[in-house]
Design a protein around this motif. Structure first.
Motif, mmCIF file in Angstrom:
data_model
loop_
_atom_site.group_PDB
_atom_site.id
_atom_site.type_symbol
_atom_site.label_atom_id
_atom_site.label_comp_id
_atom_site.label_asym_id
_atom_site.label_seq_id
_atom_site.Cartn_x
_atom_site.Cartn_y
_atom_site.Cartn_z
ATOM 1 N N PRO A 183 0.832 -1.216 0.000
ATOM 2 C CA PRO A 183 0.000 0.000 0.000
ATOM 3 C C PRO A 183 0.859 1.255 0.000
ATOM 4 O O PRO A 183 2.067 1.221 0.242
ATOM 5 N N HIS A 184 0.173 2.359 -0.250
ATOM 6 C CA HIS A 184 0.820 3.676 -0.147
ATOM 7 C C HIS A 184 -0.250 4.681 0.244
ATOM 8 O O HIS A 184 -1.372 4.625 -0.271
ATOM 9 N N THR A 188 -4.663 6.404 7.916
ATOM 10 C CA THR A 188 -4.663 5.721 9.217
ATOM 11 C C THR A 188 -3.875 6.593 10.196
ATOM 12 O O THR A 188 -3.326 7.632 9.814
ATOM 13 N N ASP A 189 -3.759 6.120 11.433
ATOM 14 C CA ASP A 189 -2.952 6.864 12.420
ATOM 15 C C ASP A 189 -1.503 6.988 11.964
ATOM 16 O O ASP A 189 -0.820 7.945 12.287
ATOM 17 N N GLY A 212 -5.563 6.726 0.023
ATOM 18 C CA GLY A 212 -6.292 5.457 0.047
ATOM 19 C C GLY A 212 -7.031 5.299 1.360
ATOM 20 O O GLY A 212 -6.730 5.980 2.348
ATOM 21 N N ARG A 213 -8.023 4.417 1.362
ATOM 22 C CA ARG A 213 -8.757 4.094 2.580
ATOM 23 C C ARG A 213 -8.326 2.706 3.050
ATOM 24 O O ARG A 213 -8.000 1.850 2.216
ATOM 25 N N ASN A 240 -2.089 1.551 -4.451
ATOM 26 C CA ASN A 240 -1.393 2.829 -4.264
ATOM 27 C C ASN A 240 -1.899 3.964 -5.155
ATOM 28 O O ASN A 240 -1.216 4.980 -5.287
ATOM 29 N N GLY A 241 -3.062 3.779 -5.766
ATOM 30 C CA GLY A 241 -3.615 4.836 -6.620
ATOM 31 C C GLY A 241 -2.783 5.121 -7.860
ATOM 32 O O GLY A 241 -2.960 6.151 -8.502
ATOM 33 N N GLY A 242 -1.858 4.211 -8.166
ATOM 34 C CA GLY A 242 -1.036 4.383 -9.367
ATOM 35 C C GLY A 242 0.304 5.055 -9.098
ATOM 36 O O GLY A 242 1.053 5.346 -10.029
#
Ligand SMILES: NC(=O)c1ccc[n+]([C@@H]2O[C@H](COP(=O)([O-])OP(=O)(O)OC[C@H]3O[C@@H](n4cnc5c(N)ncnc54)[C@H](O)[C@@H]3O)[C@@H](O)[C@H]2O)c1
Length: 246
Positions: A183-184, A188-189, A212-213, A240-242
């Motif tokens: 992920p990227h 989150t915290d 991202g969620r 990672n949304g690209g």
């Protein structure tokens, strides 16, 4: 439901990505072991209130003995460990000039050795069952080096990617798949400590132009541990949304 009757252990389940994965797996019928340093009692109760199954396991993944005892006890009580998600992780900020030995060791201890401890404890049960799904939550930093973190973090995640592929090769003959997610920029915290300027800069580097969620990662996780992904192993999937396309 996709995970009906499955037993899944998820580390770092108290909040963030781990919590979202736990909720998603439980909503698909899994009984979810909620592993964290912090109490996951409230999450287990909230799952129960929704008619879903979750059990709290307060555990430090850096303690190999306790990890083994806990996993053996879960296997004894439930008969199987179908799924392990190694999600618990910590981050450190700063440059190599600022990074001390203690921080370096601690990041590798939790992220890399913690993942190893949980795999060591789960795999004998999966081999006995002749089936299993292991999913390691890595990071974009494990593929392209650290962007926002100290170099210990990306190093630990790069090692997790190699570990994922090594296990995928060795465990295939036992009916076990081993995959990862990279992920990227997930809300989150862990990412909440970024300044507004840093957030704008990070989003600027993401073609889909948003953070991202945790649920975005949970959906990918569900796919990779499901029957639908039975021909996928050794993959570290970008979520990672690209921001990185490899
Ligand atoms: N948030 C992001 O943008 C992002 C990006 C890439 C990768 N990741 C990875 O995703 C995973 C989850 O990240 P998050 O943002 O939800 O983090 P988070 O800090 O919100 O949650 C991590 C959880 O892990 C638990 N944990 C830490 N050390 C532990 C230990 N020794 N034993 C048991 N539990 C422990 C913490 O108590 C916490 O509940 C991490 O591995 C992180 O590196 C996150």
């Amino acid at each position: 439901m996709v995970l009906d009757g499955k037993t899944a252990l998820i580390t770092g389940a108290a909040r963030g990505i781990g919590r979202a994965i736990a909720l998603r797996f439980a909503s698909e019928g899994a009984a979810v072991g909620l592993i964290d340093l912090k109490s996951t009692d409230e999450l287990a109760r909230s799952l129960e209130a929704q008619g879903l199954e979750g059990f709290a396991l307060e555990l430090d993944i850096t303690d190999p003995e306790r990890v083994r005892e806990t996993f053996d006890e879960v296997a004894r009580q439930r008969g199987v460990i179908d799924i392990l998600v190694n999600n618990a992780g910590i981050i450190a900020r700063g440059t190599i000039l600022e990074l001390g030995h203690e921080t370096w060791r601690r990041v590798l201890e939790v992220n890399l050795n913690g993942t190893f401890n949980c795999c060591k404890a789960a795999i004998p049960h999966m081999v006995r069952q002749k089936s299993g799904r292991i999913l390691n939550i890595s990071s974009i930093a494990g593929k392209m080096g650290d962007i926002t973190a100290a170099p210990a973090y990306g190093t630990s995640k790069g090692a997790i990617n190699t570990f994922t592929r090594s296990l995928a090769r060795q465990l295939a003959e036992h009916g076990i798949t081993v995959n990862g997610i990279a992920p990227h920029a997930i809300e989150t915290d862990m990412s909440a400590e970024w300044s507004e300027e840093k957030r704008r800069e990070v989003i600027g580097g993401i073609p889909l132009k948003r953070m991202g969620r945790p649920e975005d990662v949970a959906e990918a996780a569900l796919f990779l541990v499901s029957e639908a992904a039975s021909f996928i192993t050794g993959e570290v999937l970008n979520v990672n949304g690209g921001a990185l396309m490899d």
